[in-house]
Design a protein around this motif. Sequence first.
Motif, PDB file in Angstrom:
ATOM      1  N   LEU A  46       5.416   2.092  -2.570  1.00  0.00           N
ATOM      2  CA  LEU A  46       5.585   2.900  -3.770  1.00  0.00           C
ATOM      3  C   LEU A  46       4.193   3.289  -4.251  1.00  0.00           C
ATOM      4  O   LEU A  46       3.296   2.444  -4.282  1.00  0.00           O
ATOM      5  CB  LEU A  46       6.291   2.073  -4.852  1.00  0.00           C
ATOM      6  N   TYR A  47       4.012   4.547  -4.624  1.00  0.00           N
ATOM      7  CA  TYR A  47       2.704   5.032  -5.059  1.00  0.00           C
ATOM      8  C   TYR A  47       2.771   5.450  -6.521  1.00  0.00           C
ATOM      9  O   TYR A  47       3.753   6.040  -6.967  1.00  0.00           O
ATOM     10  CB  TYR A  47       2.234   6.196  -4.183  1.00  0.00           C
ATOM     11  N   GLN A  48       1.699   5.176  -7.209  1.00  0.00           N
ATOM     12  CA  GLN A  48       1.638   5.428  -8.645  1.00  0.00           C
ATOM     13  C   GLN A  48       1.506   6.914  -8.967  1.00  0.00           C
ATOM     14  O   GLN A  48       1.895   7.339 -10.049  1.00  0.00           O
ATOM     15  CB  GLN A  48       0.473   4.637  -9.231  1.00  0.00           C
ATOM     16  N   GLU A  50       1.676  11.226  -7.519  1.00  0.00           N
ATOM     17  CA  GLU A  50       2.397  12.111  -6.605  1.00  0.00           C
ATOM     18  C   GLU A  50       1.662  12.246  -5.275  1.00  0.00           C
ATOM     19  O   GLU A  50       0.473  11.973  -5.172  1.00  0.00           O
ATOM     20  CB  GLU A  50       2.602  13.472  -7.249  1.00  0.00           C
ATOM     21  N   GLY A  51       2.403  12.635  -4.256  1.00  0.00           N
ATOM     22  CA  GLY A  51       1.821  12.903  -2.947  1.00  0.00           C
ATOM     23  C   GLY A  51       1.334  11.685  -2.200  1.00  0.00           C
ATOM     24  O   GLY A  51       0.475  11.786  -1.342  1.00  0.00           O
ATOM     25  N   GLY A  52       1.857  10.499  -2.513  1.00  0.00           N
ATOM     26  CA  GLY A  52       1.436   9.291  -1.824  1.00  0.00           C
ATOM     27  C   GLY A  52       0.012   8.898  -2.146  1.00  0.00           C
ATOM     28  O   GLY A  52      -0.709   8.389  -1.289  1.00  0.00           O
ATOM     29  N   THR A  53      -0.405   9.115  -3.385  1.00  0.00           N
ATOM     30  CA  THR A  53      -1.769   8.783  -3.797  1.00  0.00           C
ATOM     31  C   THR A  53      -1.740   7.789  -4.945  1.00  0.00           C
ATOM     32  O   THR A  53      -0.688   7.470  -5.484  1.00  0.00           O
ATOM     33  CB  THR A  53      -2.548  10.045  -4.222  1.00  0.00           C
ATOM     34  N   GLY A  54      -2.899   7.345  -5.328  1.00  0.00           N
ATOM     35  CA  GLY A  54      -3.001   6.353  -6.389  1.00  0.00           C
ATOM     36  C   GLY A  54      -2.757   4.962  -5.830  1.00  0.00           C
ATOM     37  O   GLY A  54      -2.662   4.765  -4.625  1.00  0.00           O
ATOM     38  N   SER A  55      -2.662   4.008  -6.707  1.00  0.00           N
ATOM     39  CA  SER A  55      -2.438   2.637  -6.275  1.00  0.00           C
ATOM     40  C   SER A  55      -1.046   2.509  -5.673  1.00  0.00           C
ATOM     41  O   SER A  55      -0.123   3.238  -6.053  1.00  0.00           O
ATOM     42  CB  SER A  55      -2.598   1.689  -7.468  1.00  0.00           C
ATOM     43  N   LYS A  56      -0.890   1.572  -4.728  1.00  0.00           N
ATOM     44  CA  LYS A  56       0.415   1.398  -4.103  1.00  0.00           C
ATOM     45  C   LYS A  56       0.937  -0.007  -4.330  1.00  0.00           C
ATOM     46  O   LYS A  56       0.173  -0.932  -4.581  1.00  0.00           O
ATOM     47  CB  LYS A  56       0.361   1.727  -2.622  1.00  0.00           C
ATOM     48  N   ALA A  57       2.250  -0.130  -4.243  1.00  0.00           N
ATOM     49  CA  ALA A  57       2.932  -1.423  -4.254  1.00  0.00           C
ATOM     50  C   ALA A  57       3.674  -1.514  -2.930  1.00  0.00           C
ATOM     51  O   ALA A  57       4.319  -0.551  -2.503  1.00  0.00           O
ATOM     52  CB  ALA A  57       3.908  -1.510  -5.421  1.00  0.00           C
ATOM     53  N   ILE A  58       3.586  -2.656  -2.273  1.00  0.00           N
ATOM     54  CA  ILE A  58       4.237  -2.861  -0.985  1.00  0.00           C
ATOM     55  C   ILE A  58       5.436  -3.764  -1.198  1.00  0.00           C
ATOM     56  O   ILE A  58       5.303  -4.889  -1.683  1.00  0.00           O
ATOM     57  CB  ILE A  58       3.259  -3.472   0.029  1.00  0.00           C
ATOM     58  N   VAL A  59       6.628  -3.261  -0.847  1.00  0.00           N
ATOM     59  CA  VAL A  59       7.864  -4.020  -0.999  1.00  0.00           C
ATOM     60  C   VAL A  59       8.416  -4.268   0.398  1.00  0.00           C
ATOM     61  O   VAL A  59       8.610  -3.322   1.167  1.00  0.00           O
ATOM     62  CB  VAL A  59       8.899  -3.252  -1.850  1.00  0.00           C
ATOM     63  N   THR A  60       8.670  -5.521   0.728  1.00  0.00           N
ATOM     64  CA  THR A  60       9.194  -5.876   2.046  1.00  0.00           C
ATOM     65  C   THR A  60      10.707  -5.974   1.979  1.00  0.00           C
ATOM     66  O   THR A  60      11.239  -6.787   1.224  1.00  0.00           O
ATOM     67  CB  THR A  60       8.605  -7.223   2.516  1.00  0.00           C
ATOM     68  N   PRO A  61      11.414  -5.150   2.780  1.00  0.00           N
ATOM     69  CA  PRO A  61      12.879  -5.225   2.811  1.00  0.00           C
ATOM     70  C   PRO A  61      13.350  -6.522   3.467  1.00  0.00           C
ATOM     71  O   PRO A  61      12.560  -7.212   4.108  1.00  0.00           O
ATOM     72  CB  PRO A  61      13.285  -4.028   3.668  1.00  0.00           C
ATOM     73  N   PRO A  62      14.637  -6.822   3.349  1.00  0.00           N
ATOM     74  CA  PRO A  62      15.167  -8.001   4.057  1.00  0.00           C
ATOM     75  C   PRO A  62      15.140  -7.751   5.565  1.00  0.00           C
ATOM     76  O   PRO A  62      14.963  -6.609   6.002  1.00  0.00           O
ATOM     77  CB  PRO A  62      16.600  -8.111   3.535  1.00  0.00           C
ATOM     78  N   PRO A  63      15.332  -8.789   6.382  1.00  0.00           N
ATOM     79  CA  PRO A  63      15.367  -8.597   7.834  1.00  0.00           C
ATOM     80  C   PRO A  63      16.538  -7.706   8.234  1.00  0.00           C
ATOM     81  O   PRO A  63      17.480  -7.516   7.466  1.00  0.00           O
ATOM     82  CB  PRO A  63      15.556 -10.000   8.390  1.00  0.00           C
ATOM     83  N   ALA A  64      16.475  -7.188   9.462  1.00  0.00           N
ATOM     84  CA  ALA A  64      17.572  -6.356   9.986  1.00  0.00           C
ATOM     85  C   ALA A  64      18.885  -7.121   9.841  1.00  0.00           C
ATOM     86  O   ALA A  64      18.943  -8.328  10.024  1.00  0.00           O
ATOM     87  CB  ALA A  64      17.310  -6.002  11.435  1.00  0.00           C
ATOM     88  N   GLY A  65      19.929  -6.395   9.487  1.00  0.00           N
ATOM     89  CA  GLY A  65      21.241  -6.999   9.286  1.00  0.00           C
ATOM     90  C   GLY A  65      21.427  -7.557   7.892  1.00  0.00           C
ATOM     91  O   GLY A  65      22.429  -8.192   7.605  1.00  0.00           O
ATOM     92  N   GLY A  66      20.483  -7.312   6.996  1.00  0.00           N
ATOM     93  CA  GLY A  66      20.594  -7.891   5.661  1.00  0.00           C
ATOM     94  C   GLY A  66      20.635  -6.854   4.557  1.00  0.00           C
ATOM     95  O   GLY A  66      20.186  -5.729   4.722  1.00  0.00           O
ATOM     96  N   ASN A  86       8.950   1.961 -13.794  1.00  0.00           N
ATOM     97  CA  ASN A  86       8.833   3.278 -14.428  1.00  0.00           C
ATOM     98  C   ASN A  86       7.475   3.935 -14.213  1.00  0.00           C
ATOM     99  O   ASN A  86       7.004   4.689 -15.066  1.00  0.00           O
ATOM    100  CB  ASN A  86       9.138   3.196 -15.928  1.00  0.00           C
ATOM    101  N   GLN A  87       6.832   3.663 -13.070  1.00  0.00           N
ATOM    102  CA  GLN A  87       5.544   4.285 -12.757  1.00  0.00           C
ATOM    103  C   GLN A  87       5.490   4.855 -11.348  1.00  0.00           C
ATOM    104  O   GLN A  87       4.438   5.280 -10.902  1.00  0.00           O
ATOM    105  CB  GLN A  87       4.407   3.276 -12.919  1.00  0.00           C
ATOM    106  N   VAL A  88       6.588   4.859 -10.631  1.00  0.00           N
ATOM    107  CA  VAL A  88       6.596   5.348  -9.243  1.00  0.00           C
ATOM    108  C   VAL A  88       6.702   6.867  -9.238  1.00  0.00           C
ATOM    109  O   VAL A  88       7.631   7.434  -9.810  1.00  0.00           O
ATOM    110  CB  VAL A  88       7.764   4.731  -8.449  1.00  0.00           C
ATOM    111  N   SER A  89       5.727   7.509  -8.583  1.00  0.00           N
ATOM    112  CA  SER A  89       5.737   8.964  -8.483  1.00  0.00           C
ATOM    113  C   SER A  89       5.963   9.459  -7.057  1.00  0.00           C
ATOM    114  O   SER A  89       6.230  10.633  -6.854  1.00  0.00           O
ATOM    115  CB  SER A  89       4.423   9.538  -9.009  1.00  0.00           C
TER     116      SER A  89
END
Length: 149
Positions: A46-48, A50-66, A86-89
Amino acid sequence: MARTSLRLKSSAVATALAGAALIATAAPASAANPPYDGCPAWALCLYQHEGGTGSKAIVTPPPAGGNAAIVRLTQVHFLNGEIADNQVSSWINNSQCSVKFMDDPYGELHPSDLDYTETWHWGATADYGTGSSKYYVNDRISSLQFWCP
């Protein structure tokens, strides 16, 4: 022997000058990263801004099948330390999972769905900047839900 010593000194001076020229022409350390930069495999970034710029947050999804319970962005921080709620652009999905993006300001059971990305679409992106048809989503995402086949 004196001639060889003079050549070595000349060579050393030339090398030092070339190195100094490289340092002087290098990009500044504060240069912006390319859009959607640095998102690892099997992650949603997630980027703060527009256009994939600014600070990012990395969220790891569950394993496959979850499937994941709802991930509240009040618990997720950008790398600059700010809360992602409320800051994801913009975002990029580098997993095989589908993701539902929701506005859930009060943590209620019936959030509004704002966006969705399908499964098996590695590298799918969304941008909620001013030129986007989904500009109304900008800075409203507060929770996510994953489904990983």
